[in-house]
Design an enzyme around this catalytic site. Structure first.
Site, PDB file in Angstrom:
ATOM      1  N   LYS A  41     -16.234  25.362 -20.533  1.00 55.38           N
ATOM      2  CA  LYS A  41     -15.992  24.275 -19.581  1.00 55.38           C
ATOM      3  C   LYS A  41     -17.265  23.450 -19.429  1.00 55.38           C
ATOM      4  CE  LYS A  41     -15.845  24.539 -14.943  1.00 55.38           C
ATOM      5  NZ  LYS A  41     -16.452  23.337 -14.334  1.00 55.38           N
ATOM      6  N   ASP A  68     -14.265  19.149 -17.303  1.00 52.36           N
ATOM      7  CA  ASP A  68     -13.940  19.230 -15.869  1.00 52.36           C
ATOM      8  C   ASP A  68     -14.621  18.094 -15.101  1.00 52.36           C
ATOM      9  OD1 ASP A  68     -13.024  20.205 -13.451  1.00 52.36           O
ATOM     10  OD2 ASP A  68     -14.548  21.784 -13.303  1.00 52.36           O
ATOM     11  N   LYS A  70     -12.997  16.105 -12.873  1.00 53.44           N
ATOM     12  CA  LYS A  70     -12.382  15.977 -11.536  1.00 53.44           C
ATOM     13  C   LYS A  70     -12.300  14.514 -11.110  1.00 53.44           C
ATOM     14  CE  LYS A  70     -14.015  20.459  -9.855  1.00 53.44           C
ATOM     15  NZ  LYS A  70     -15.079  20.761 -10.822  1.00 53.44           N
ATOM     16  N   ASP A  73      -9.829   8.423  -8.181  1.00 55.33           N
ATOM     17  CA  ASP A  73     -10.054   7.000  -7.921  1.00 55.33           C
ATOM     18  C   ASP A  73      -8.681   6.331  -7.880  1.00 55.33           C
ATOM     19  OD1 ASP A  73     -11.254   4.367  -7.843  1.00 55.33           O
ATOM     20  OD2 ASP A  73     -13.012   5.209  -8.835  1.00 55.33           O
ATOM     21  N   THR A  77      -8.128   2.866 -12.446  1.00 55.60           N
ATOM     22  CA  THR A  77      -9.451   3.355 -12.854  1.00 55.60           C
ATOM     23  C   THR A  77      -9.348   4.738 -13.494  1.00 55.60           C
ATOM     24  OG1 THR A  77     -10.435   2.089 -11.068  1.00 55.60           O
ATOM     25  CG2 THR A  77     -11.783   3.840 -11.995  1.00 55.60           C
ATOM     26  N   THR A 125     -11.788  25.681  -4.751  1.00 59.49           N
ATOM     27  CA  THR A 125     -11.834  27.112  -4.403  1.00 59.49           C
ATOM     28  C   THR A 125     -12.989  27.446  -3.448  1.00 59.49           C
ATOM     29  OG1 THR A 125     -13.066  27.477  -6.442  1.00 59.49           O
ATOM     30  CG2 THR A 125     -10.711  27.907  -6.513  1.00 59.49           C
ATOM     31  N   GLN A 196     -18.204  30.110  -3.373  1.00 61.81           N
ATOM     32  CA  GLN A 196     -16.738  30.216  -3.514  1.00 61.81           C
ATOM     33  C   GLN A 196     -16.154  30.892  -2.274  1.00 61.81           C
ATOM     34  OE1 GLN A 196     -15.105  28.772  -5.756  1.00 61.81           O
ATOM     35  NE2 GLN A 196     -16.250  28.697  -7.681  1.00 61.81           N
ATOM     36  N   ARG A 217     -21.229  31.358 -13.030  1.00 56.90           N
ATOM     37  CA  ARG A 217     -22.464  32.083 -12.710  1.00 56.90           C
ATOM     38  C   ARG A 217     -22.450  33.576 -12.992  1.00 56.90           C
ATOM     39  NH1 ARG A 217     -22.705  28.973  -7.096  1.00 56.90           N
ATOM     40  NH2 ARG A 217     -20.492  29.061  -7.568  1.00 56.90           N
TER      41      ARG A 217
END
Ligand SMILES: O=c1ccn([C@@H]2O[C@H](COP(=O)(O)O)[C@@H](O)[C@H]2O)c(=O)[nH]1
Length: 236
Positions: A41, A68, A70, A73, A77, A125, A196, A217
Site C-alpha cells: 500500500k 491509498d 483517500k 472533493d 475533481t 479506523t 488506531q 507499523r
C-alpha cells in the site's frame, strides 16, 4: 486484469503491507527486504514525497499496488483525479464514501474499463465511538454509520470498502462475497495499537470476513520487519 477478491489459497496473500515511509528510497529498500510481500500500500506520505516513482518500482517488481490516496472533493475533481490515477495501473485506489454517491459514481465512471478498482473509505479506523459522537456529532452507532456508507458505496458501483474488521461480519452477510472488504486496524496480539481505535488481530479479521488486511507499523516499524512478517503469517 482485475484483482482476485478472494485469494483463498494462502493467507499471506491477503496481507497488504502499508509502505508508510518518507521516501521512495526507503520504500524500495523495504520492498527488497521483504520479497515475500506481494501486495503493497502506497499512502499519502510516500506519494506526496516521491510521487509515482515507487509505483513504477513496484510494477517493475510485479507487485500488486493499493494506492491509498483517500480522495475527497467535488465529483468533477475526484472523477478527473481517478481518471489520471488509472495510468499508474494500481489495483486498488481509495476515495472517501462521505464524499457522497454523486462523487463515488463520477469516480467509478472514470475507472471503468481500467485495471484499477475503487474502494470507499467508510469511517477511519482511528475514529472511536466517542469521537464519532462528540467530535463528528454523528448520532448513529459506529456499526450503523459504517454500514450506511458501505451500502452507499456498493450502490454507487464501487468494488469494495475500507472499514475496521469489527464492521465486516455483519456487512459481509448483507453484501455477499462479491463485495471486497479491506481492513486496516489490524494488530497482532501484544502489538502497540497506536492511533488506531477499532482493532482486531489478523486471524480475527480474516475470520470476520475481510478479503484483505492492511498492516503497517507492526511490520514496517518493527525492529526486524522480516521476523514480524513471518510471525504474522505463522499466526494466520
Ligand atoms: O480507515 C483507515 C483507512 C486507511 N488506513 C491506513 O492503513 C494503514 C494502517 O497502518 P498501521 O500502521 O497498521 O496502523 C495506514 O497507512 C493508514 O493510512 C487506516 O489505518 N485506517
Amino acid at each position: 486484469m482485475k484483482i482476485n477478491l478472494n485469494p483463498e489459497t494462502d493467507p499471506q496473500s491477503k496481507i497488504i503491507v502499508a509502505m508508510d515511509v518518507p521516501s521512495a528510497t526507503e520504500a524500495i529498500n523495504l520492498c527488497d527486504r521483504l520479497p515475500q510481500v506481494g501486495f503493497w500500500k502506497v499512502g499519502l506520505e510516500l506519494f506526496i514525497a516521491d510521487g509515482s516513482t515507487i509505483l513504477r518500482e513496484l510494477k517493475a517488481r510485479d507487485k500488486k499496488i493499493f494506492l491509498d490516496l483517500k480522495l475527497h472533493d467535488i465529483p468533477n475533481t475526484v472523477g478527473s483525479a481517478c481518471r489520471v490515477a488509472t495510468k499508474y495501473g494500481a489495483d486498488f485506489l481509495t476515495i472517501h464514501a462521505s464524499g457522497g454517491s454523486a462523487m463515488m459514481r463520477a469516480a467509478q465512471a472514470e475507472v471503468q474499463g481500467s485495471s484499477t478498482q475503487l474502494l470507499a473509505v467508510s469511517l477511519l479506523t482511528s475514529i472511536s465511538a466517542t469521537e464519532l459522537a462528540t467530535d463528528l456529532k454523528v448520532s448513529l452507532e459506529v456499526s450503523e454509520y459504517v454500514s450506511k456508507l458501505v451500502l452507499l458505496a456498493q450502490e454507487s458501483g464501487l468494488t469494495g470498502a475500507v472499514c475496521s474488521p469489527h464492521e465486516v461480519k455483519n456487512l459481509r452477510s448483507q453484501l455477499g462475497d462479491d463485495f471486497c472488504f479491506v481492513t486496516p486496524g489490524v494488530r497482532p496480539a501484544g502489538a502497540a495499537v497506536g492511533d488506531q481505535s477499532r482493532v482486531m488481530t489478523p486471524k480475527e479479521a480474516i475470520a470476520a470476513g475481510a478479503n484483505y488486511l492492511v498492516i503497517g507499523r507492526p511490520i514496517v516499524a518493527a525492529p526486524d520487519p522480516v521476523a514480524a512478517w513471518e510471525k504474522i503469517c505463522q499466526e494466520l
